[in-house]
Design a protein around this motif. Structure first.
Motif, short mmCIF file in Angstrom:
data_model
loop_
_atom_site.label_atom_id
_atom_site.label_comp_id
_atom_site.label_asym_id
_atom_site.label_seq_id
_atom_site.Cartn_x
_atom_site.Cartn_y
_atom_site.Cartn_z
N SER A 35 0.68 -1.30 0.01
CA SER A 35 -0.10 0.28 0.29
C SER A 35 1.04 1.35 -0.02
O SER A 35 0.35 2.34 -0.31
CB SER A 35 -0.85 -0.18 1.23
N TYR A 36 1.66 1.64 -0.17
CA TYR A 36 3.00 2.66 0.33
C TYR A 36 4.54 2.10 -0.47
O TYR A 36 4.49 1.06 -0.60
CB TYR A 36 3.19 2.48 1.52
N LYS A 37 5.13 2.89 -1.61
CA LYS A 37 5.96 2.78 -2.15
C LYS A 37 7.30 2.59 -1.72
O LYS A 37 8.02 2.63 -1.85
CB LYS A 37 5.75 4.31 -2.74
N THR A 38 7.34 4.05 -0.05
CA THR A 38 9.06 3.32 0.79
C THR A 38 8.48 2.65 2.23
O THR A 38 6.85 3.21 2.47
CB THR A 38 9.26 4.55 0.34
N ASP A 39 9.36 2.25 2.14
CA ASP A 39 9.19 2.20 3.57
C ASP A 39 9.12 3.33 4.91
O ASP A 39 8.38 3.53 5.51
CB ASP A 39 10.33 0.85 4.68
N GLU A 40 9.67 4.71 4.24
CA GLU A 40 9.54 5.82 4.82
C GLU A 40 8.16 6.09 4.90
O GLU A 40 7.19 6.97 5.98
CB GLU A 40 10.26 6.60 4.40
N SER A 44 5.49 6.73 8.65
CA SER A 44 4.95 8.11 8.26
C SER A 44 3.42 7.86 8.83
O SER A 44 2.97 8.46 9.72
CB SER A 44 5.02 9.11 7.12
N ALA A 45 3.04 6.95 7.62
CA ALA A 45 1.22 6.35 8.54
C ALA A 45 1.20 5.89 9.39
O ALA A 45 -0.46 6.05 10.21
CB ALA A 45 0.67 5.34 7.18
N TYR A 54 7.91 4.08 14.74
CA TYR A 54 8.87 3.10 15.20
C TYR A 54 9.79 4.32 13.59
O TYR A 54 9.57 4.35 12.92
CB TYR A 54 8.56 1.90 14.36
N GLN A 55 11.01 3.80 13.72
CA GLN A 55 12.70 3.60 13.74
C GLN A 55 12.89 3.06 12.61
O GLN A 55 12.70 3.57 11.14
CB GLN A 55 13.78 4.12 13.98
N THR A 56 12.28 2.14 11.99
CA THR A 56 12.24 0.80 10.82
C THR A 56 10.98 0.11 10.75
O THR A 56 10.71 -0.22 11.84
CB THR A 56 13.57 0.13 11.07
N VAL A 57 11.14 0.10 9.51
CA VAL A 57 9.67 -1.11 9.51
C VAL A 57 10.46 -2.65 10.10
O VAL A 57 8.96 -2.96 10.80
CB VAL A 57 9.43 -1.60 8.40
N GLU A 58 11.48 -3.33 10.06
CA GLU A 58 12.16 -4.11 10.90
C GLU A 58 11.57 -4.15 12.77
O GLU A 58 10.95 -5.00 13.24
CB GLU A 58 13.63 -4.54 11.00
#
Length: 287
Positions: A35-40, A44-45, A54-58
């Motif tokens: 649903s999102y182009k980038t992890d950023e 943000s969402a 969270y600082q990272t998706v991991e």
């Protein structure tokens, strides 16, 4: 630090569930990334709509993993607190014989963007439609029309349940464990009907408004065969009750204490005490 502690405790207590937890976390992240182009954008969402920073998706994936195991811990804890008296009472009052039921479902036609007034109007119209169907069934019964055939006709013409409307509205062999809790009221209402009877009052569930026809009553499962179903239902009811939040905190504290969590550093111990007190107070206030 608390997250690390919980991860250690839950992996130790529920080692058989770690694979399921990992697969759940991975699948959730994979779905979100579509649903999102980038992890950023995803991060943000999460922050904007869920208040999760969270600082990272991991890191978020790891939190999902721990949360899955924590839910397992909470549910297990609550199940273990259920008494035999509670189980016996539930078996007597809430375990019904299997039943063959047909239903006609009418749902609100309001869109998600509708105003409160529009939603209330749509709900009223849906309920009134069910009431009119009941009147049709009552008239057919008075006129000597075959109720099963009439119910099938009305289901095909009116029901919003696309999976059953062309099958005469038939839900098949039904009991409390057949459906999730959304349908509990429907099953309870069916248990009060005799074979061949239809409901004369609108049945309201989370799904919408129903009229049902009971065509056959089967056997009631034994106490032992119903045990797991009863524990699951009682557990769900307890967690959904006003004391649910308190039970969740009790469960978390129980597994930490069971694994002998002992904070030696006085400052961290003080902070942890405040943290737990806040959780407990928030849970009580929520209740």
């Amino acid at each position: 630090l608390v997250g690390m502690i919980d991860k250690y405790v839950y992996e130790k207590e529920f080692s058989s569930k770690t694979k399921d937890a990992k697969e759940y976390a991975e699948a959730t992240i994979k779905s979100l990334r579509q649903s999102y182009k980038t992890d950023e954008e995803l991060l943000s969402a999460l922050k904007m709509y869920g208040g999760m920073n969270y600082q990272t998706v991991e890191a978020y994936q790891d939190a999902l993993y721990i949360n899955y195991l924590q839910n397992e811990a909470i549910e297990t804890y609550v199940k273990d607190q259920i008494t035999e008296d509670e189980l016996k009472k539930y078996y007597e009052n809430d375990i019904f014989p299997s039943m063959n039921i047909s239903h006609i479902l009418i749902t609100s036609k309001a869109s998600s963007s509708a105003t409160t007034e529009e939603k209330e109007k749509a709900e009223k119209e849906a309920k009134e439609k069910v009431e009119s169907i009941i009147k049709e069934l009552q008239k057919a019964q008075k006129d000597g029309v075959n109720i099963t055939e009439e119910f099938a006709r009305l289901a095909k013409e009116n029901s919003d349940d696309s999976s059953t409307k062309d099958k005469n509205g038939e839900l098949g062999d039904t009991s409390l464990e057949t459906f999730n809790s959304q349908y509990d009221e429907l099953v309870r209402a069916a248990s009060k009907l005799k074979d061949g009877e239809f409901s004369t009052e609108v049945i309201t569930t989370e799904v919408g408004y129903h009229v049902i026809l009971k065509t056959k009553t089967g056997e009631k499962k034994s106490y032992d065969d119903s045990l797991e179903t009863m524990k699951k239902k009682i557990m769900q009811n307890k967690l959904a009750s006003k004391d649910g939040q308190t039970l969740m905190v009790d469960a978390i504290k129980y597994y930490r204490d069971k694994n002998e969590l002992n904070i030696v550093d006085s400052e961290i111990s003080t902070q942890y005490g405040r943290y737990m007190n806040n959780l407990i107070n928030n849970a009580k206030n929520s209740s």
